[in-house]
Scaffold this motif. Sequence first.
Motif, mmCIF file in Angstrom:
data_model
loop_
_atom_site.group_PDB
_atom_site.id
_atom_site.type_symbol
_atom_site.label_atom_id
_atom_site.label_comp_id
_atom_site.label_asym_id
_atom_site.label_seq_id
_atom_site.Cartn_x
_atom_site.Cartn_y
_atom_site.Cartn_z
ATOM 1 N N CYS A 159 53.084 38.057 15.907
ATOM 2 C CA CYS A 159 53.611 38.986 16.915
ATOM 3 C C CYS A 159 54.910 39.658 16.447
ATOM 4 N N SER A 184 45.412 40.807 13.612
ATOM 5 C CA SER A 184 45.586 40.540 15.038
ATOM 6 C C SER A 184 46.717 39.538 15.267
ATOM 7 N N ARG A 185 46.819 38.544 14.404
ATOM 8 C CA ARG A 185 47.873 37.533 14.550
ATOM 9 C C ARG A 185 49.270 38.138 14.450
ATOM 10 N N PRO A 189 52.127 42.155 20.951
ATOM 11 C CA PRO A 189 51.343 42.604 22.098
ATOM 12 C C PRO A 189 51.536 44.114 22.291
ATOM 13 N N LEU A 244 41.128 41.990 19.359
ATOM 14 C CA LEU A 244 41.635 43.333 19.613
ATOM 15 C C LEU A 244 40.840 43.983 20.746
ATOM 16 N N GLN A 261 43.668 47.415 19.647
ATOM 17 C CA GLN A 261 45.030 47.102 20.105
ATOM 18 C C GLN A 261 45.152 45.631 20.456
ATOM 19 N N LYS A 262 46.313 45.052 20.157
ATOM 20 C CA LYS A 262 46.573 43.667 20.524
ATOM 21 C C LYS A 262 46.924 43.622 22.017
#
Length: 263
Positions: A159, A184-185, A189, A244, A261-262
């Motif tokens: 993040c 993704s990790r 957000p 995602l 998108q996260k």
Amino acid sequence: MNLPAIYRSGFKCSKCNKSFTSKDVFLDLTVTSGMKEYSELKPARTELFRSPLVSYLYERGWRQNFNRSGFPGRDEEFQMAQDYFQSVAGGILVDVSCGSGLFSRKFASSGAYSSVIALDFSENMLRQCYDYIKQEETPMNTNLALVRADISRLPFASCSIDAIHAGAAIHCWPSPSNAIAEISRVLKPGGVFVATTFLSTPTNSGLFSIDALKPLRQIVGPVNSSYNFFTEGELEDLCRSCGLVNYSSKVQRSFIMFSGQKP
């Protein structure tokens, strides 16, 4: 960060105490960084782009041939990506599998991001990127850093990244699922992932582009190529399975730009 100083000397991770080396023009953050005896080879499609010749030719004719498959070209692809990245403007952008920095340099010069990291596994691609930076006077010392790293083991905290771009890259990755899970990790957000690649067609995937025969591809391997080509449905499924959301895409012949998108 004082990038010139880091490039000269490297640094040590305060958490794991591992030392990372510098190659004068880029920081090597791979697991094998600094190893003297151990070495390993990646799949042929990965090793190909570590070649000095391919790195030299990439922007001198190689990439331009992609327009035959529907790729719009550097300027239009850059603007398309910028449209997807509007919500994360001002943040940190990582251009993974950046190659010779075709898009990294444009992202850095745009002034739309606080920092741009050009990341690739190929040492020679990063050296070529550095040569272009010197020629174009891209602001390397202010907001552009060159990093060597493995797409399946990104050297960033979870993040921590606002935007990730992968131009014409996913078909070269040894494990696209591991790579997108890593992407993704590390995304924050609300962070955005944008990528382009070649869609699976009878030309590049043979009969295995047909839905009914796709399961056989896993048994006999790729046909006519060592690259991974996917259908749009597979790419959407891959993004969603890696966490995602808000998947969207634009297609032109075999070219696809897609985004997730996260949450």
